[in-house]
Design an enzyme around this catalytic site. Structure first.
Site, PDB file in Angstrom:
ATOM      1  N   TYR A 117     106.696 103.231  43.151  1.00  0.00           N
ATOM      2  CA  TYR A 117     106.767 104.229  42.084  1.00  0.00           C
ATOM      3  C   TYR A 117     105.669 105.275  42.286  1.00  0.00           C
ATOM      4  O   TYR A 117     104.509 104.937  42.502  1.00  0.00           O
ATOM      5  CB  TYR A 117     106.598 103.535  40.728  1.00  0.00           C
ATOM      6  CG  TYR A 117     106.590 104.436  39.508  1.00  0.00           C
ATOM      7  CD1 TYR A 117     107.258 105.658  39.494  1.00  0.00           C
ATOM      8  CD2 TYR A 117     105.926 104.063  38.354  1.00  0.00           C
ATOM      9  CE1 TYR A 117     107.263 106.462  38.379  1.00  0.00           C
ATOM     10  CE2 TYR A 117     105.925 104.860  37.217  1.00  0.00           C
ATOM     11  CZ  TYR A 117     106.592 106.062  37.245  1.00  0.00           C
ATOM     12  OH  TYR A 117     106.584 106.867  36.122  1.00  0.00           O
ATOM     13  N   CYS A 118     106.050 106.547  42.232  1.00  0.00           N
ATOM     14  CA  CYS A 118     105.111 107.671  42.327  1.00  0.00           C
ATOM     15  C   CYS A 118     104.357 107.578  43.658  1.00  0.00           C
ATOM     16  O   CYS A 118     104.964 107.358  44.699  1.00  0.00           O
ATOM     17  CB  CYS A 118     104.198 107.676  41.108  1.00  0.00           C
ATOM     18  SG  CYS A 118     103.095 109.116  40.980  1.00  0.00           S
ATOM     19  N   LEU A 119     103.028 107.739  43.662  1.00  0.00           N
ATOM     20  CA  LEU A 119     102.288 107.647  44.921  1.00  0.00           C
ATOM     21  C   LEU A 119     102.342 106.250  45.510  1.00  0.00           C
ATOM     22  O   LEU A 119     102.196 106.079  46.720  1.00  0.00           O
ATOM     23  CB  LEU A 119     100.836 108.074  44.705  1.00  0.00           C
ATOM     24  CG  LEU A 119     100.596 109.586  44.697  1.00  0.00           C
ATOM     25  CD1 LEU A 119      99.159 109.893  44.292  1.00  0.00           C
ATOM     26  CD2 LEU A 119     100.906 110.202  46.051  1.00  0.00           C
ATOM     27  N   GLY A 152     105.049 104.703  45.671  1.00  0.00           N
ATOM     28  CA  GLY A 152     106.267 104.817  46.466  1.00  0.00           C
ATOM     29  C   GLY A 152     105.999 105.469  47.808  1.00  0.00           C
ATOM     30  O   GLY A 152     106.568 105.077  48.833  1.00  0.00           O
TER      31      GLY A 152
END
Length: 562
Positions: free
Chosen positions: A303-305, A307
């Protein structure tokens, strides 16, 4: 490419640190350079100045004509498309004229700060953005005498709305100055009101704790999920209250879920870098999951960074003909190409990063409150000025919910890691361009050969969905792309509606097979299937389709986890 190192002098650090606290980490020099670039090129462009003069004349004439409407008894205009002026009270004079003139001024400045020959694209975007921020600050909706809604509320309550708003502001200002959480945050302590899904820590090292959640069904899919949240946020964004916990939803669907919880670093961790977060974070967690669930491939989720980091890990694991331990990879609101990172990219240039590096030199980390200030600036119309009107001027109160309480639970970032990811990902775009090295070898996202499930969100200011979509250009495997309604957090924390309730929002989804021709994001948007409600059931169906038949779960921690 070797990361450049900003020379530091001990005399510079106190001044830069003090400036950083005042500006929430924004570089005054970067802003000054942008405005200087725009100013000198505008002064040297008589054609542009003539165009702006003509535009101003047209707007003044238009304003004069519209000002005659009350005298001509013309019907009032309809609601303004700008939600700040959508209330019917704004269609009465003199407020209709005030709002109209403000919007025309805003339009003129948008023209003035764009299209100036010779200005660099980055500087143009910075100047246009900052001009918009200044105008939003001066909006007539932000002041009592020029806001008809506030005036009416003040008359009705005999000024109680302003007294209540002032007291709220005073209380919140005190909490900010003493670095305390906002009012109501105490109702959402992890383990008491949020992060309630049963589980236990099954592995830890100096950087992470790995949580395994207890199964909620008699039989589970054999392939476990390893979730990698961003290191700039607390993990329980994905395990909030029971009704909106992604983790709880997954275990109730028969999945075995592991989650990384990043340790909140301190000054002693200033030298932790991206390689440490990869090796001691994702790779170490993956090894622990394999020990706990031996012989079972893993569904990796980022998820997000988190990811982005998980994508680096997946590419590294799939490189050089190695057999990857992964069964699939799900990327949630995470970018792999940072060429167009949206308005967050306005704060990424050499001057800005050098300033941040010297700000972090004093304390060894970037405080989460400084990053929160930058995020608030990106979406100030909704996060700052609408609150000013709703709470401080109208005197309304909005109880803190679990998501906003989580958002106030700030996380620190080690100095070296923060500098490296800004330079290597945002500034140089090393990952997309094949220069990001792991263990001395560059990684290529084309080495990810497992199926992909990628989610973008429509109103994302952190990871714009068209930027997330660029993973289609970097990989050559089956990819299911989803576009969810909502923003960076709400679009992901998007649970299915309760039984009997109407679904909220929706999502678009389409599968691109390996070898299919590329389609642009706008064409994809028109062609993708539009489904009502949460994207979580679509993801579960996809995970189940890439998983084996259910069987009895292994004990939490398994037989070999350390």
């Amino acid at each position: 490419m070797t990361d450049s190192v900003t020379p530091r002098h001990p005399m510079d650090v106190p001044l830069k640190a003090a400036l950083g606290r005042l500006t929430h980490g924004l570089s005054p020099a970067a802003l000054a350079l942008a405005f200087q670039d725009w100013w000198w090129h505008a002064c040297a462009s008589p054609g542009k100045l003539t165009q702006l003069s003509a535009s101003a004349s047209r707007m003044l004439l238009h304003a004069a004509v519209l000002a005659q409407q009350p005298l001509l008894q013309s019907p009032p205009a309809g609601p303004s498309p700008d939600k700040r002026f959508a209330h019917p009270a704004w269609r009465q004079e003199p407020f209709a004229t005030i709002a109209r003139n403000f919007l025309m001024t805003q339009q003129w400045w948008a023209e003035a700060t764009t299209g100036v020959p010779g200005v660099s694209t980055h500087h143009e975007q910075v100047v246009s953005f900052m001009a918009r921020q200044l105008l939003d600050m001066l909006s007539p909706s932000n002041f009592v005498p020029s806001n008809p809604e506030v005036l009416a509320q003040t008359a009705r309550s005999l000024g109680d709305n302003l007294r209540s708003g002032l007291l709220t502001w005073w209380q919140e200002a005190g909490l900010v100055l003493t670095e305390q959480p906002p009012p109501g945050a105490e109702r959402f302590r992890p383990g008491e009101a949020v992060a309630l899904t049963p589980g236990k820590v099954v592995f830890r090292n100096g950087l992470i704790e790995l949580i395994q959640y207890a199964p909620a069904t008699a039989n589970v899919h054999p392939e476990p999920l390893l979730v990698v949240p961003s290191w700039i946020m607390k993990y329980y964004i994905l395990d909030l209250s029971p009704h909106n916990s992604m983790v709880r939803y997954l275990v109730e669907q028969g999945h075995t879920v592991f989650m990384i919880s990043w340790r909140n670093p301190g000054a002693q961790d200033r030298d932790l870098g991206m390689d440490d977060y990869l090796e001691q974070g994702v790779m170490a967690a993956l090894d622990a999951v394999q020990r706990a669930q031996p012989g079972r491939p893993v569904h990796l989720v980022g998820y997000c960074l988190g990811g982005t980091l998980a994508a680096i890990a997946a590419a590294s694991l799939g490189a050089h003909g190695r057999r990857s331990p992964l069964k699939s990879f799900s990327l949630l609101a995470g970018q792999t190409d940072f060429e167009e990172p949206g308005e967050l990219g306005l704060f990424i240039d050499e001057s800005q990063i050098a300033f941040l590096e010297q700000v972090m030199e004093e304390q060894g980390y970037l405080d989460g409150r400084q990053m929160a200030g930058a995020f608030a600036l990106i979406n100030s119309k909704d996060l700052v000025w609408s609150k000013l009107v709703h709470v401080y001027l109208m005197g309304n109160t909005t109880p803190l919910d679990d998501l906003h309480a989580w958002n106030a639970d700030a996380t620190r970032l080690p100095a070296r890691m923060h500098s490296e990811y800004l330079r290597r990902l945002y500034l140089h775009n090393d990952l997309a361009e094949g220069r990001y090295a792991v263990r001395g070898r560059p990684v290529a996202l084309a080495d990810i050969r497992v199926p992909l499930f990628v989610v973008g969100t429509e109103r994302d200011h952190v990871s714009p969905w068209r930027s997330v979509y660029k993973i289609h250009l970097l990989t050559h495997t089956d990819t299911s792309f989803v576009l969810s309604t909502g923003g960076h957090n709400v679009g992901i924390v998007n649970p299915p509606a309760a039984p009997g309730a109407a679904p909220l929002g929706g999502h678009r989804i389409a599968l691109r097979r390996a070898g299919d021709a590329y389609v642009s994001p706008d064409v994809w948007f028109d062609q993708a299937e539009n489904r009502p409600g949460s994207w979580w059931p679509s993801w579960h169906a996809w995970l189940a389709g890439h998983s084996g038949a259910r069987r009895k779960p292994l004990p939490v921690g398994g037989s070999g986890a350390g």
